[in-house]
Design an enzyme around this catalytic site. Structure first.
Site, short mmCIF file in Angstrom:
data_model
loop_
_atom_site.label_atom_id
_atom_site.label_comp_id
_atom_site.label_asym_id
_atom_site.label_seq_id
_atom_site.Cartn_x
_atom_site.Cartn_y
_atom_site.Cartn_z
N HIS A 233 138.49 27.47 -21.68
CA HIS A 233 137.91 28.32 -20.64
C HIS A 233 139.00 29.11 -19.90
O HIS A 233 138.91 30.33 -19.74
CB HIS A 233 137.12 27.44 -19.66
CG HIS A 233 136.58 28.14 -18.46
ND1 HIS A 233 135.29 28.62 -18.40
CD2 HIS A 233 137.14 28.46 -17.27
CE1 HIS A 233 135.09 29.20 -17.23
NE2 HIS A 233 136.21 29.12 -16.52
N GLU A 234 140.05 28.43 -19.47
CA GLU A 234 141.12 29.10 -18.70
C GLU A 234 141.86 30.11 -19.56
O GLU A 234 142.22 31.19 -19.09
CB GLU A 234 142.10 28.07 -18.13
CG GLU A 234 141.50 27.08 -17.14
CD GLU A 234 140.71 27.73 -16.01
OE1 GLU A 234 141.05 28.85 -15.59
OE2 GLU A 234 139.72 27.11 -15.57
N HIS A 237 140.18 33.32 -19.49
CA HIS A 237 140.53 34.12 -18.32
C HIS A 237 141.89 34.78 -18.53
O HIS A 237 142.08 35.97 -18.23
CB HIS A 237 140.63 33.25 -17.06
CG HIS A 237 139.32 32.81 -16.50
ND1 HIS A 237 138.24 33.65 -16.36
CD2 HIS A 237 138.92 31.60 -16.00
CE1 HIS A 237 137.24 32.97 -15.80
NE2 HIS A 237 137.63 31.73 -15.59
N HIS A 243 133.76 35.36 -16.02
CA HIS A 243 132.73 34.35 -16.26
C HIS A 243 131.50 34.97 -16.93
O HIS A 243 131.20 36.14 -16.73
CB HIS A 243 132.34 33.66 -14.96
CG HIS A 243 133.35 32.65 -14.52
ND1 HIS A 243 133.57 32.31 -13.21
CD2 HIS A 243 134.21 31.90 -15.24
CE1 HIS A 243 134.52 31.40 -13.14
NE2 HIS A 243 134.93 31.13 -14.36
#
Ligand code: 0DY
Ligand code: CA
Ligand code: ZN
Ligand code: ZN
Length: 498
Positions: A233-234, A237, A243
């Site tokens: 997930h990170e 980014h 998101h």
């Protein structure tokens, strides 16, 4: 969700108005020739232009003959990018790396690229990125951490032309570190729970860096928070993804990792990252073997359900690892992961589900197994075999279960037969009867059944049959998904447009 993302935006991409609002000097520029920039300054400027102005080093630029003036050659090669940068900062657009130009480059600034106007895509302008793991002291062995991060990068490099390399010394594009509480980037961590990690959008300096909350119980199995799931997930980014409103996506704002389900990028994640970086050359062959999972769409005219049940005042519609929850007080049906309500205990792709109000339990069926949950907790000893109900050995699974709370019995559907199970005596009454005899007009085998608003609703494929049990006939047929009310919210429309 919107809030989370908004706060992420303001925290992680420091406003670039800061940069444009810097006082612009209009006089005092040296007119004459000046000594060329040092090699270190050239290197610095090169990196700066790569990050903020999309400058791509070309191999022919590296070729230098003995008799060329090295500085002049360097400046010629970067002329366009330097000019753009100078115009942006109100400097005379000479295209030369003057001391003033260098000074502006060296001023502290935010990590955003100046090339793309705000609101547009932020991404790395090169296809090979380095990462470095700094300052960790965690209960997980270092070698394990390295393995986890490599696996997390691989998910993103499988689907894009991006390459990721670990560096142990030297500078890296992406610095990964673990911190406790305030770690002086304006976004303190909050102890256990809550914020698990954060990342900075692609850019110079802190841009692309990933911080994990060292106060969390990080794990690589099923206890605590799964480091791999959060890292994927990170890293999303750090590559420029924001998101996603898709609850099946790795970029969904809430931790949604279910240990039973293999971690993979969803169709949405793949689309979003490929929009930034393009498609990897082996993507077609990779995805034909294992296509990224799509999140079901309530507006899909071919939508079918795995199971449908009442739950308290709600009706739940199950599909794959998801469910829609329809509450009488809310007109919008929200899609969530089954694991967001029943973590770890209920499997995806269910066959049948029903609620026994009297016993205050929910029963889930898949294949020859069934699970009993009281509230949100799995009862001890489950899953067990469906032979418990008294089915003959030839019955290997059930298609649907229909519970009658006032009469305390449940009808199980298997193929073209149905069974009446007495919940008080806990036995099947008599033997199987043909569905066409009990429920004339219902095609078999069925997908799901539920008692709702005084009628029995049968689901098969994309059709729903409303059946009146007192007159024993089908009163109407409608599309399966009409109870979900296909109205898309703004988030969904926005994500689909991409
Ligand atoms: N970081 O990327 C986040 O999204 C922060 C919140 C942000 C405003 C700084 C965060 O740590 N969110 C939690 C999270 O788990 C929210 C939570 O449910 N506690 N994010 C990472 C994550 C991990 C795995 C999300 C998904 C999967 N979907
Ligand atoms: Ca935390
Ligand atoms: Zn931080
Ligand atoms: Zn996030």
């Amino acid at each position: 969700m919107k809030m989370l993302w908004l706060s992420l935006l303001t925290l992680m991409t420091p406003s670039r108005t800061l940069v444009t609002a810097l006082p612009l000097r209009s006089s005092g520029w040296p007119a004459g020739h000046q000594a060329g920039p040092s090699e270190a300054d050239q290197e610095f400027a090169e990196e700066y232009l790569q990050h903020f102005y999309g400058y791509k080093p070309r191999s022919d630029r590296q070729k230098r003959t003995a008799d060329t003036d090295v500085n002049a050659d360097w400046t010629t090669g970067h002329c366009d990018e330097i000019q753009r940068m100078q115009r942006f900062f109100g400097l005379p657009p000479t295209g030369e790396l003057t001391n003033e130009t260098l000074a502006v480059m060296k001023r502290p600034r935010c990590g955003l690229s100046d090339v793309e106007p705000f609101g547009e895509t932020i991404r790395w302008k090169k296809s090979s990125l380095s990462y470095r793991i700094a300052g960790y002291n965690l209960p997980i062995p270092t070698s394990k951490i390295h393995k986890i991060f490599r696996a997390a990068w691989k998910l993103w490099s499988n689907v894009t032309p991006m390459k990721f390399h670990k560096r142990s010394r030297k500078e890296a594009d992406i610095v990964i570190s673990f911190h406790i509480g305030d770690h002086e980037d304006g976004s303190p961590f909050d102890g256990t729970g809550g914020i698990l990690a954060h990342a900075f959008m692609p850019g110079f300096g802190i841009g692309g860096d990933v911080h994990f909350d060292a106060d969390e119980d990080w794990s690589f199995n099923s206890t605590g928070f799964n480091l791999l799931a959060v890292a994927v997930h990170e890293f999303g980014h750090a590559l420029g993804l924001s998101h996603s409103s898709d609850p099946g996506a790795v970029m969904y704002p809430a931790y949604n990792f279910a240990p039973k389900y293999e971690l993979q990028l969803s169709f949405r994640d793949v689309k979003d990252i490929q929009r930034l970086y393009g498609i990897s050359s082996n993507f077609a062959s990779l995805s034909s073997k294992k296509p990224p999972p799509r999140t079901p769409d309530k507006c899909d005219p071919d939508l079918s359900f795995d199971a449908v049940t009442e739950l308290q005042q709600e009706v739940l519609f199950f599909k794959d690892r998801f469910m829609w929850r329809k509450h009488p007080q809310f007109d919008e049906t929200r899609l969530t992961l089954i694991s967001s309500l029943w973590p770890d205990s209920v499997p995806p792709n269910l066959d049948a589900v029903y609620q026994n109000v009297e016993r205050n339990v929910n029963l889930f069926f898949k294949g020859h197994q069934y699970w009993v949950l009281r509230q949100l907790k799995l009862e001890e000893g489950f899953p067990r075999n469906i032979s418990d109900f008294g089915f003959p050995a030839r019955i290997k699974s059930v298609d649907a279960a229909l519970h009658f709370r006032y009469d305390r019995y449940t009808v199980f559907f298997t193929g073209n037969q149905c069974w009446r199970y007495n919940e008080l005596q806990m036995t099947i009454e008599g033997s199987a009867t043909p569905i066409e005899q009990q429920w004339p007009g219902i095609p078999t085998p069925i997908d799901a059944a539920v008692f709702y608003e005084g009628l029995v609703h049968f689901f098969k494929g994309n059709i729903r049959y409303k059946f009146d049990p007192s007159s024993k006939r089908v009163v109407s047929t409608t599309p399966t998904n009409d109870l979900l009310e296909c109205k898309k919210n703004d988030d969904e429309i926005l994500t689909e447009r991409r």
